[in-house]
Every structure is written in structure tokens, then in C-alpha cells.
Scaffold this motif. Sequence first.
Motif, PDB file in Angstrom:
ATOM      1  N   VAL A 132      44.336  41.362  47.862  1.00 35.56           N
ATOM      2  CA  VAL A 132      45.350  42.257  47.319  1.00 35.56           C
ATOM      3  C   VAL A 132      45.327  42.130  45.801  1.00 35.56           C
ATOM      4  N   PHE A 133      45.397  43.268  45.104  1.00 35.05           N
ATOM      5  CA  PHE A 133      45.355  43.268  43.643  1.00 35.05           C
ATOM      6  C   PHE A 133      46.559  44.007  43.089  1.00 35.05           C
ATOM      7  N   THR A 134      47.003  43.559  41.936  1.00 32.63           N
ATOM      8  CA  THR A 134      48.062  44.279  41.237  1.00 32.63           C
ATOM      9  C   THR A 134      47.430  45.470  40.527  1.00 32.63           C
ATOM     10  N   LYS A 135      48.270  46.388  40.096  1.00 35.15           N
ATOM     11  CA  LYS A 135      47.807  47.543  39.338  1.00 35.15           C
ATOM     12  C   LYS A 135      47.079  47.084  38.077  1.00 35.15           C
ATOM     13  N   ASP A 136      47.627  46.085  37.385  1.00 31.27           N
ATOM     14  CA  ASP A 136      46.998  45.584  36.161  1.00 31.27           C
ATOM     15  C   ASP A 136      45.627  44.972  36.437  1.00 31.27           C
ATOM     16  N   GLN A 137      45.485  44.277  37.559  1.00 32.15           N
ATOM     17  CA  GLN A 137      44.182  43.692  37.901  1.00 32.15           C
ATOM     18  C   GLN A 137      43.146  44.784  38.163  1.00 32.15           C
ATOM     19  N   LEU A 138      43.566  45.850  38.823  1.00 26.54           N
ATOM     20  CA  LEU A 138      42.638  46.954  39.063  1.00 26.54           C
ATOM     21  C   LEU A 138      42.244  47.635  37.760  1.00 26.54           C
ATOM     22  N   TYR A 139      43.214  47.884  36.889  1.00 29.49           N
ATOM     23  CA  TYR A 139      42.896  48.499  35.596  1.00 29.49           C
ATOM     24  C   TYR A 139      41.925  47.631  34.802  1.00 29.49           C
ATOM     25  N   GLU A 140      42.136  46.333  34.825  1.00 26.57           N
ATOM     26  CA  GLU A 140      41.259  45.438  34.066  1.00 26.57           C
ATOM     27  C   GLU A 140      39.857  45.382  34.665  1.00 26.57           C
ATOM     28  N   ASN A 141      39.761  45.254  35.990  1.00 25.08           N
ATOM     29  CA  ASN A 141      38.457  45.077  36.624  1.00 25.08           C
ATOM     30  C   ASN A 141      37.670  46.367  36.802  1.00 25.08           C
ATOM     31  N   VAL A 142      38.333  47.476  36.971  1.00 24.75           N
ATOM     32  CA  VAL A 142      37.631  48.738  37.212  1.00 24.75           C
ATOM     33  C   VAL A 142      37.534  49.575  35.942  1.00 24.75           C
ATOM     34  N   TRP A 143      38.633  49.686  35.201  1.00 26.79           N
ATOM     35  CA  TRP A 143      38.638  50.507  33.996  1.00 26.79           C
ATOM     36  C   TRP A 143      38.351  49.709  32.731  1.00 26.79           C
ATOM     37  N   GLY A 144      38.499  48.390  32.787  1.00 24.83           N
ATOM     38  CA  GLY A 144      38.259  47.573  31.609  1.00 24.83           C
ATOM     39  C   GLY A 144      39.457  47.478  30.670  1.00 24.83           C
ATOM     40  N   PHE A 145      40.632  47.933  31.114  1.00 24.11           N
ATOM     41  CA  PHE A 145      41.848  47.832  30.308  1.00 24.11           C
ATOM     42  C   PHE A 145      42.522  46.500  30.584  1.00 24.11           C
ATOM     43  N   HIS A 146      42.939  45.825  29.529  1.00 29.01           N
ATOM     44  CA  HIS A 146      43.703  44.594  29.739  1.00 29.01           C
ATOM     45  C   HIS A 146      45.157  44.934  30.041  1.00 29.01           C
ATOM     46  N   ASN A 147      45.657  45.948  29.411  1.00 19.55           N
ATOM     47  CA  ASN A 147      46.976  46.512  29.730  1.00 19.55           C
ATOM     48  C   ASN A 147      46.792  48.016  29.686  1.00 19.55           C
ATOM     49  N   ALA A 148      46.916  48.657  30.824  1.00 17.90           N
ATOM     50  CA  ALA A 148      46.688  50.097  30.881  1.00 17.90           C
ATOM     51  C   ALA A 148      47.718  50.829  30.039  1.00 17.90           C
ATOM     52  N   PRO A 149      47.255  51.691  29.132  1.00 20.62           N
ATOM     53  CA  PRO A 149      48.201  52.488  28.347  1.00 20.62           C
ATOM     54  C   PRO A 149      49.006  53.398  29.269  1.00 20.62           C
ATOM     55  N   GLU A 150      50.244  53.626  28.941  1.00 19.05           N
ATOM     56  CA  GLU A 150      51.136  54.419  29.791  1.00 19.05           C
ATOM     57  C   GLU A 150      50.591  55.825  30.011  1.00 19.05           C
ATOM     58  N   GLU A 151      49.962  56.418  28.977  1.00 20.06           N
ATOM     59  CA  GLU A 151      49.433  57.775  29.157  1.00 20.06           C
ATOM     60  C   GLU A 151      48.265  57.796  30.148  1.00 20.06           C
ATOM     61  N   THR A 152      47.520  56.705  30.258  1.00 20.12           N
ATOM     62  CA  THR A 152      46.441  56.626  31.243  1.00 20.12           C
ATOM     63  C   THR A 152      47.018  56.615  32.651  1.00 20.12           C
TER      64      THR A 152
END
Length: 86
Positions: free
Chosen positions: A43-63
Motif C-alpha cells: 500500500v502506498f500513500t499519494k505522496d509515495q506514488l508521486y515521488e516514485n512514479v512522477w518524480g515529485f517529492h511533494n506534488a504541486p497542488e495544480e498537478t
Amino acid sequence: KIRYKIYSNPYTREFTNHLGNSVYLTAKEFDLLYFLFCHKGQVFTKDQLYENVWGFHNAPEETISHIHTETKKEDRAVPRQSAVHT
């Protein structure tokens, strides 16, 4: 609970369903599904998915907002299964 087997080929970036049919995915959809495929049962958090798949450490709100909007558009256009079981 219905379960289907899917097969992944990371070299061709293609998934095949249990009937042997190729499943069309955008590049990012492939990356996300392949990440989940490689980490079956986790199970992954939203932040973990953004970091591992999109490369964002903290996904910008507009993303987040853009992804949510695009998902809603796709949901109206093409019926999809409600969940991906890993």
C-alpha cells in the motif's frame, strides 16, 4: 471478487491481459501500473506514488488538480474497472 492475470513486458512497455490481448496505456499509466505490479500487495500513500512514479517529492497542488480533472474526463468517456488489484 473477480481476479484476472496481467502480464508485463518492461522492454516493450506493454501489458497483456489474461486473454493475451494488449492493453493500451499512456506512458504514465504504464509507469504507475508497472510500479504497482512490481510492488504487489503493498500500500502506498499519494505522496509515495508521486515521488516514485512522477518524480515529485511533494506534488504541486495544480498537478493533483490536473490529474483529477483528466481522470474525471476519462471516466465519462470510457468506462473502466473500479479498482486495480495488485
